[in-house]
Design an enzyme around this catalytic site. Structure first.
Site, PDB file in Angstrom:
ATOM      1  N   SER A  68       0.829  -1.128   0.082  1.00  0.00           N
ATOM      2  CA  SER A  68       0.079  -0.116   0.048  1.00  0.00           C
ATOM      3  C   SER A  68       0.854   1.363  -0.026  1.00  0.00           C
ATOM      4  CB  SER A  68      -0.883   0.064   1.296  1.00  0.00           C
ATOM      5  OG  SER A  68      -0.250  -0.184   2.473  1.00  0.00           O
ATOM      6  N   ASP A  72       7.998 -10.652  13.334  1.00  0.00           N
ATOM      7  CA  ASP A  72       7.100 -11.279  12.177  1.00  0.00           C
ATOM      8  C   ASP A  72       7.861 -12.321  11.420  1.00  0.00           C
ATOM      9  OD1 ASP A  72       4.883 -11.599  10.451  1.00  0.00           O
ATOM     10  OD2 ASP A  72       5.584 -10.002   9.436  1.00  0.00           O
ATOM     11  N   VAL A 129       9.037  -2.649  -4.353  1.00  0.00           N
ATOM     12  CA  VAL A 129      10.226  -3.129  -4.047  1.00  0.00           C
ATOM     13  C   VAL A 129      10.567  -3.517  -5.241  1.00  0.00           C
ATOM     14  CG1 VAL A 129      11.776  -5.015  -2.972  1.00  0.00           C
ATOM     15  CG2 VAL A 129       9.741  -4.025  -1.577  1.00  0.00           C
TER      16      VAL A 129
END
Length: 369
Positions: free
Chosen positions: A14, A130, A18
């Site tokens: 969003s 994460d 990359v």
């Protein structure tokens, strides 16, 4: 951006994209994260700043390499330049396995590198928060790095507790689903989930809904691991997936387990034995750190003065692995028949040595495949 030429988009979200780019002078491939900072909320802008600072601080061959960061000319985008991981991520590798279980030697080859990278983060009071197979990247020469540190949490003071609920549901620990405080032991749980996935090619916990997934994770029940894997490895996964955070081992405890120390020895022995022309810059750093630890060995390789070398050397010394590295660098022992041995004993000794050489070659091939 004038220094880089774009090749293709690797991914997008969003707030940006990359890219795979090539440095125009060095001609080396780089991964460039381009984040739109104009008009984005202050919270997201602060997250960008934190990510850059984290990447700049963390110098370790098993953490994605930070190169530089800068704003575009129009000040609308922040560019973060990192090393390009040409081997893809562990999630892709697992999918390509096509139900063919990995050899234990390969699983441990990857796990040792994950554990060293995460231990370095924890020793710097940083949680990853994460960890998942999509955030663990491979390079073509076999090196593995932890990536996507954008939501890592820097812990002030000691290893304190973090309240924010961030992460991927498959890898979330029971305490997060219970809205309880958590610390580095949640990373241990996630790493245990990754290790389980490498031995089964499936998530440890899966369900059709978030509520169903939460229920399974809180109960801590998962399908058994294939008996082809050693009892040591299966016990390690069980301990990392203990429902009680305090019962899960620290990474320092894990890295000092005898069968893990043996794998660390194999890992460094493999790297030191490879011709320099066959290993990349990051793996050269691993080799340099090993050579630097053993008196008289530094002269046998190129001396590399870099923060990554110093960080890894300091880490290995802290873990008390000097003797392991020394053995890794020592030439393999060959037992000679003793005078007076019977023909039968000599034949048995030769057979044992051939078997050991065969097993070592099989292990090398499994790691390099």
């Amino acid at each position: 951006m004038d220094k880089y030429e774009p090749i293709r988009i690797l991914g997008e979200g969003s707030f940006g994209k990359v890219y795979l780019m090539r440095h125009k002078v060095e001609r080396k491939l780089k991964c460039v994260k381009v984040i739109k900072v104009k008009n984005i909320p202050r919270k997201e802008r602060e997250a960008c700043r934190v990510e850059v600072e984290l990447l700049r601080r963390l110098n370790h061959p098993n953490i994605v390499g930070y190169k530089e960061s800068f704003l575009t000319r129009n000040k609308e985008s922040l560019c973060i330049v990192m090393e390009y991981c040409d081997g893809g991520d562990l999630c892709d590798v697992i999918k390509k396995a096509r139900r063919q279980l990995f050899p234990e030697s390969k699983v441990l080859h990857w796990f040792v590198q994950m554990a060293l990278g995460l231990h370095y983060m924890h020793s710097n009071r940083i949680l990853h928060r994460d960890l998942k197979t999509q955030n663990i990247f491979l390079l073509g020469n076999g090196r593995l790095v932890l990536g996507d540190l954008g939501i890592s949490k820097v812990l002030e003071g000691t290893m304190d507790f973090a309240q924010t609920c961030i992460g991927t549901p498959y890898y979330m620990s029971p305490e997060i689903f219970k809205n309880k405080p958590y610390n580095h032991k949640s990373d241990i749980w996630a790493l245990g989930c990754v290790l389980y996935e490498l031995t089964t090619l499936n998530h440890a916990f899966d369900a059709a809904s978030l509520n169903g997934l939460a229920s399974k994770i809180i109960r801590g029940k998962y399908p058994p691991i294939h008996p082809k894997y050693s009892r040591n490895l299966r016990n390690l996964i069980d301990s990392m997936l203990d429902k009680s955070p305090s019962a899960r081992p620290d990474l320092e405890d894990i890295l000092k387990l005898p069968f893990i120390k043996k794998q660390i020895q194999h890992f460094f022995s493999d790297i030191v034995s490879r011709p320099s022309a066959q290993i990349g810059d990051g793996t050269q750093i691993v080799r340099a750190a090993a050579l630097q630890m053993v008196p008289g060995q530094a002269a046998n390789g190129n001396v590399i003065d870099s923060p990554d070398v110093n960080s890894l050397t300091k880490q290995l010394n802290h873990l008390g692995l000097t003797s392991i590295i020394t053995r890794a660098l020592a030439p393999p022992e060959t037992k000679q028949p003793k005078e007076g041995m019977s023909d039968r004993s000599v034949k048995r000794l030769v057979k044992e040595q051939k078997g050991a050489l065969r097993r070592e070659e099989e292990r090398r091939q499994a790691v390099e495949a």
